[in-house]
Write a protein that holds these residues in place. Structure first.
Motif, short mmCIF file in Angstrom:
data_model
loop_
_atom_site.label_atom_id
_atom_site.label_comp_id
_atom_site.label_asym_id
_atom_site.label_seq_id
_atom_site.Cartn_x
_atom_site.Cartn_y
_atom_site.Cartn_z
N PHE A 1 0.82 -1.22 0.00
CA PHE A 1 0.00 0.00 0.00
C PHE A 1 0.85 1.27 0.00
N PHE B 1 1.21 3.52 -3.25
CA PHE B 1 0.19 4.52 -3.60
C PHE B 1 -0.33 5.14 -2.30
N PRO B 2 0.40 6.12 -1.76
CA PRO B 2 0.02 6.73 -0.47
C PRO B 2 -1.42 7.20 -0.48
N ASN B 3 -2.13 6.85 0.61
CA ASN B 3 -3.54 7.20 0.72
C ASN B 3 -3.83 7.57 2.18
N PRO B 4 -4.31 8.77 2.44
CA PRO B 4 -4.60 9.17 3.82
C PRO B 4 -5.58 8.24 4.52
N ALA B 5 -6.46 7.62 3.74
CA ALA B 5 -7.44 6.70 4.34
C ALA B 5 -6.75 5.50 4.97
N MET B 6 -5.69 5.01 4.35
CA MET B 6 -4.97 3.86 4.90
C MET B 6 -4.21 4.27 6.16
N GLN B 7 -3.68 5.49 6.17
CA GLN B 7 -3.01 5.98 7.39
C GLN B 7 -3.99 6.10 8.54
N TRP B 8 -5.19 6.60 8.22
CA TRP B 8 -6.20 6.73 9.27
C TRP B 8 -6.63 5.35 9.77
#
Length: 432
Positions: A33, A36-43
């Motif tokens: 993951f 493709f950095p995604n703020p949703a995955m960090q959250w």
């Protein structure tokens, strides 16, 4: 049997949430993951980390984690925890300071049995260790105690304290925090009749409900509104099959925690939302303010049903301590028999659990004790937690307590130097 099923259902819900948190953290942290950095995955990873930590702490007894401190000679003093007395429902533990040769004040710190472990007093212990040879009552989680160990109610609790005081001897100074204050007072009175030479030199009662009706709070109002039958039906369950105490009737820690959180649900909700945001932004760390507080706050223990119910009925509803009508083993314990033990009470003006007036009521019960051995202190602006931890305790209350101990120790110099117009520490805020 339905109570046992209910207990296991609560544990299943807790376990499931811990699993979901761990799974979310593992999935969102999958290396692929990161392409493709995604703020949703960090959250999602942050939510998983906070959730997993939160629900895992609910069944863990925190470690004492007492750091070393610098001794008078400039050397680090390491602290080890040793069992002085091991009993079924609680131990007497000793914080042994390595390399200490100079005698210190012998202090017994009586920890509450009110849903949290004795480690709730960690900061209190750390603040007292440089000046005291410290012993603490370490109560056990009822879910881990086999039914064969028998019952444990307020009378048994009192007798445990009697045995601990006898073991430590008459040079001991006792400090009782919150819930055990009335029972510690009763244990001292019990000794006054049974074995006067084993009584402690002083007794400091901090924020305890000696007379709950002196200043009503939400806690006392709840005890008045609910009948004993309702309490037994709503609060008491049998320990499930997972633990050694299977079948024991208890007031479950998870149920207590739900009550604690519901009292300030908006505050707790906001705290966890903010922590998830901090984790997602990389601003949180293992020992930040949130984790230090909630690692302890969420660690709850089951109380035996008989202890919880007898506390509500005898201390709050019937006011047996306040009326000097407490009975242990069929024998009336007369608080007026205390004639030599110096007693000091400490209250916080903003205490919403044991409001001002509830603890100082102890001094009126001590009819056989001269006024010169009675003292009280009201800490302005302090809440319940603040009177035994935090700034109010460190800056004001702790020095006063040490002064009181020294004033009631033969040949002991005062903890602090006093000016020419300051009162003797034995009588700070003397009760008249």
């Amino acid at each position: 049997m339905r109570y046992m099923a209910t207990y296991d259902m609560m544990e299943t819900i807790r376990n499931t949430n811990q699993f979901l948190g761990a799974s979310a953290l593992a999935m969102a942290s999958y290396p692929a993951f990161a392409m493709f950095p995604n703020p949703a995955m960090q959250w999602l990873a942050a939510w998983g980390e906070v959730t997993e930590r939160t629900f895992s702490r609910m069944v863990m007894k925190p470690d004492w984690n007492i750091p070393p401190f610098v001794g008078s000679n400039g050397q680090d003093r390491l602290v080890s925890v040793e069992k002085e007395i091991a009993r079924d429902f609680g131990d007497l533990i000793h914080f042994k300071v390595q390399g200490r040769t100079e005698p210190k004040r012998k202090v017994l710190l009586v920890a509450p049995m009110s849903g949290h472990y004795a480690t709730l007093l960690r900061s209190t212990v750390i603040s007292l260790l440089p000046d005291c040879d410290l012993y603490v009552t370490d109560w056990h989680n009822a879910r881990d105690i086999p039914v064969s160990a028998g019952k444990f109610d307020v009378e048994d609790y009192t007798l445990y304290l009697v045995d601990f005081m006898k073991h430590l001897g008459p040079e001991t100074h006792v400090i009782a925090v919150c819930q055990p204050a009335p029972l510690t007072l009763a244990a001292t009175a019990y000794l006054a009749e049974e074995d006067p030479k084993a009584q402690p030199r002083s007794l400091t009662l901090i924020g305890g409900p000696i007379d709950p009706d002196a200043t009503p709070t939400e806690v006392t109002d709840f005890g008045r509104r609910v009948t004993m039958g309702q309490l037994e039906e709503m609060m008491i369950q049998r320990v499930g099959f997972k633990y050694a105490g299977v079948g024991r009737m208890v007031y479950p820690g998870l149920l207590q925690l739900a009550s604690f959180i519901s009292m300030n649900s908006e505050t707790h909700t906001e705290a966890f939302q903010n922590q998830i945001t901090r984790v997602a932004q990389g601003e949180a760390h293992e020992h930040d303010k949130h984790n230090k507080f909630y690692d302890e706050y969420l660690a709850v223990m089951d109380m035996t049903a008989e202890f919880y119910l007898s506390t509500v009925e005898r201390i709050f509803k019937n006011g047996e301590i306040a009326k000097n009508a407490f009975v242990v083993g069929g024998r009336h314990v007369d608080i007026g028999k205390i004639t030599t033990v110096a007693v000091k009470t400490v209250e916080g003006s903003n205490d919403d659990i044991s409001a001002p007036g509830q603890c100082v009521a102890a001094l009126d019960l001590l009819t056989g004790l001269p006024d010169s051995k009675k003292a009280s202190h009201l800490e302005e602006g302090a809440g319940h937690y603040g009177i035994f931890a935090g700034r109010s305790w460190r800056n004001n209350i702790r020095p006063l307590v040490l002064d009181f101990i020294d004033a009631n120790t033969p040949g002991k110099k005062p903890h602090r130097k006093r000016g020419p117009h300051q009162p003797d520490p034995a009588n700070y805020n003397v009760a008249v």
